[in-house]
Design a protein around this motif. Structure first.
Motif, short mmCIF file in Angstrom:
data_model
loop_
_atom_site.label_atom_id
_atom_site.label_comp_id
_atom_site.label_asym_id
_atom_site.label_seq_id
_atom_site.Cartn_x
_atom_site.Cartn_y
_atom_site.Cartn_z
N GLY A 57 -31.98 -13.12 -12.90
CA GLY A 57 -30.61 -12.66 -12.68
C GLY A 57 -29.84 -13.60 -11.77
N VAL A 58 -30.51 -14.08 -10.71
CA VAL A 58 -29.85 -15.00 -9.78
C VAL A 58 -29.55 -16.33 -10.48
CG1 VAL A 58 -30.12 -16.29 -7.63
CG2 VAL A 58 -30.85 -13.92 -7.73
N VAL A 59 -30.50 -16.81 -11.29
CA VAL A 59 -30.29 -18.08 -12.01
C VAL A 59 -29.11 -17.95 -12.98
CG1 VAL A 59 -31.29 -19.69 -13.68
CG2 VAL A 59 -32.65 -18.89 -11.75
N SER A 60 -29.04 -16.82 -13.70
CA SER A 60 -27.93 -16.67 -14.64
C SER A 60 -26.60 -16.55 -13.91
CB SER A 60 -28.16 -15.46 -15.55
OG SER A 60 -28.05 -14.26 -14.83
N MET A 61 -26.58 -15.90 -12.73
CA MET A 61 -25.35 -15.82 -11.94
C MET A 61 -24.94 -17.21 -11.44
SD MET A 61 -25.65 -12.28 -9.77
CE MET A 61 -27.40 -12.31 -9.40
N LEU A 62 -25.92 -18.02 -11.05
CA LEU A 62 -25.62 -19.39 -10.59
C LEU A 62 -25.06 -20.22 -11.75
CD1 LEU A 62 -28.67 -20.17 -8.30
CD2 LEU A 62 -26.29 -19.97 -7.59
N ARG A 63 -25.66 -20.11 -12.91
CA ARG A 63 -25.17 -20.87 -14.07
C ARG A 63 -23.77 -20.40 -14.47
NH1 ARG A 63 -28.88 -24.39 -15.19
NH2 ARG A 63 -31.08 -23.87 -15.22
N HIS A 64 -23.55 -19.10 -14.41
CA HIS A 64 -22.22 -18.55 -14.72
C HIS A 64 -21.18 -19.04 -13.70
CE1 HIS A 64 -19.27 -15.80 -16.33
NE2 HIS A 64 -19.04 -15.35 -15.11
N GLY A 65 -21.61 -19.24 -12.45
CA GLY A 65 -20.72 -19.75 -11.40
C GLY A 65 -20.62 -21.25 -11.37
N HIS A 66 -21.20 -21.93 -12.38
CA HIS A 66 -21.16 -23.39 -12.50
C HIS A 66 -21.78 -24.09 -11.29
CE1 HIS A 66 -18.67 -22.80 -16.00
NE2 HIS A 66 -17.85 -22.05 -15.28
N ALA A 67 -22.90 -23.58 -10.86
CA ALA A 67 -23.62 -24.20 -9.74
C ALA A 67 -24.27 -25.50 -10.22
CB ALA A 67 -24.69 -23.25 -9.22
N PRO A 68 -24.49 -26.45 -9.32
CA PRO A 68 -25.17 -27.70 -9.70
C PRO A 68 -26.56 -27.42 -10.26
CG PRO A 68 -24.21 -27.89 -7.52
CD PRO A 68 -24.08 -26.46 -7.92
N GLU A 106 -32.20 -25.19 -10.62
CA GLU A 106 -33.61 -25.52 -10.83
C GLU A 106 -34.47 -25.06 -9.66
OE1 GLU A 106 -33.51 -29.70 -11.48
OE2 GLU A 106 -32.57 -29.49 -13.45
N ALA A 107 -33.94 -25.18 -8.45
CA ALA A 107 -34.69 -24.75 -7.27
C ALA A 107 -34.92 -23.24 -7.29
CB ALA A 107 -33.94 -25.14 -5.99
N VAL A 108 -33.92 -22.48 -7.71
CA VAL A 108 -34.08 -21.03 -7.79
C VAL A 108 -34.97 -20.66 -8.98
CG1 VAL A 108 -32.87 -18.83 -8.09
CG2 VAL A 108 -31.91 -20.59 -6.61
N ALA A 109 -34.85 -21.40 -10.09
CA ALA A 109 -35.68 -21.13 -11.27
C ALA A 109 -37.15 -21.40 -11.00
CB ALA A 109 -35.19 -21.96 -12.45
N ALA A 110 -37.46 -22.26 -10.03
CA ALA A 110 -38.84 -22.59 -9.70
C ALA A 110 -39.50 -21.52 -8.84
CB ALA A 110 -38.89 -23.93 -8.98
N LEU A 111 -38.75 -20.54 -8.39
CA LEU A 111 -39.31 -19.46 -7.56
C LEU A 111 -40.16 -18.54 -8.43
CD1 LEU A 111 -36.16 -18.64 -5.40
CD2 LEU A 111 -38.14 -20.03 -4.77
N ALA A 140 -36.40 -18.25 0.29
CA ALA A 140 -37.38 -18.58 -0.74
C ALA A 140 -37.19 -20.00 -1.28
CB ALA A 140 -37.30 -17.57 -1.88
N ALA A 141 -35.94 -20.44 -1.38
CA ALA A 141 -35.65 -21.78 -1.94
C ALA A 141 -36.00 -22.89 -0.96
CB ALA A 141 -34.19 -21.87 -2.34
N VAL A 142 -35.87 -22.63 0.32
CA VAL A 142 -36.18 -23.63 1.37
C VAL A 142 -37.21 -23.02 2.31
CG1 VAL A 142 -35.20 -25.17 3.09
CG2 VAL A 142 -33.79 -24.41 1.19
N PRO A 143 -38.48 -22.96 1.90
CA PRO A 143 -39.48 -22.26 2.71
C PRO A 143 -39.74 -22.86 4.08
CG PRO A 143 -40.50 -23.37 0.84
CD PRO A 143 -39.04 -23.52 0.69
#
Length: 129
Positions: free
Chosen positions: A84-95, A100-105, A120-123
């Protein structure tokens, strides 16, 4: 009767509220003339357009990632799972690097807020918090 040192009269105050009503309800500028709206971030702006995921080590790394996540997620529905977070980031045109960093979680991770996603992204930075 209100007593105080207001800089505008009641009439001007009501007029200003009326002008902002559309913006507050819609969440985006409502003017028909584009030149009234603030300019978007420039593509060649080195701070925001280049590399939102900083390399480990420098001070402020965690804050920078959290800022970028919050900027692209906006006011979203939490708790949310990783997909859900990845799809929200893609919808918001995130880099792509941020997505990819969130998708790797881990896939079963559920995040309560932007802070949890950033930890979680920057442990490395999240452990010092």
């Amino acid at each position: 009767m209100q007593r105080g040192s207001d800089r505008v009269s009641r009439r001007q105050d009501d007029e200003m509220k009326h002008e902002l009503e559309g913006l507050l309800r819609s969440g985006h500028p409502t003017r028909t003339e584009e030149w009234h709206d603030p300019e978007p971030v420039a593509d060649d702006d080195p701070e925001l357009a280049s590399d939102p995921m900083p390399r480990p080590g420098p001070e402020g790394e965690f804050e920078k990632v959290r800022f970028e996540l919050a900027r692209h997620l906006g006011r979203t529905q939490f708790p949310a799972d990783r997909d859900g977070v990845v799809s929200m980031l893609r919808h918001g045109h995130a880099p792509d690097r941020l997505c990819e960093a969130v998708a790797a979680l881990p896939g079963d991770a559920v995040f309560d807020n932007v802070q949890a996603v950033a930890v979680a992204a920057v442990p490395e930075a999240g452990r010092s918090r």
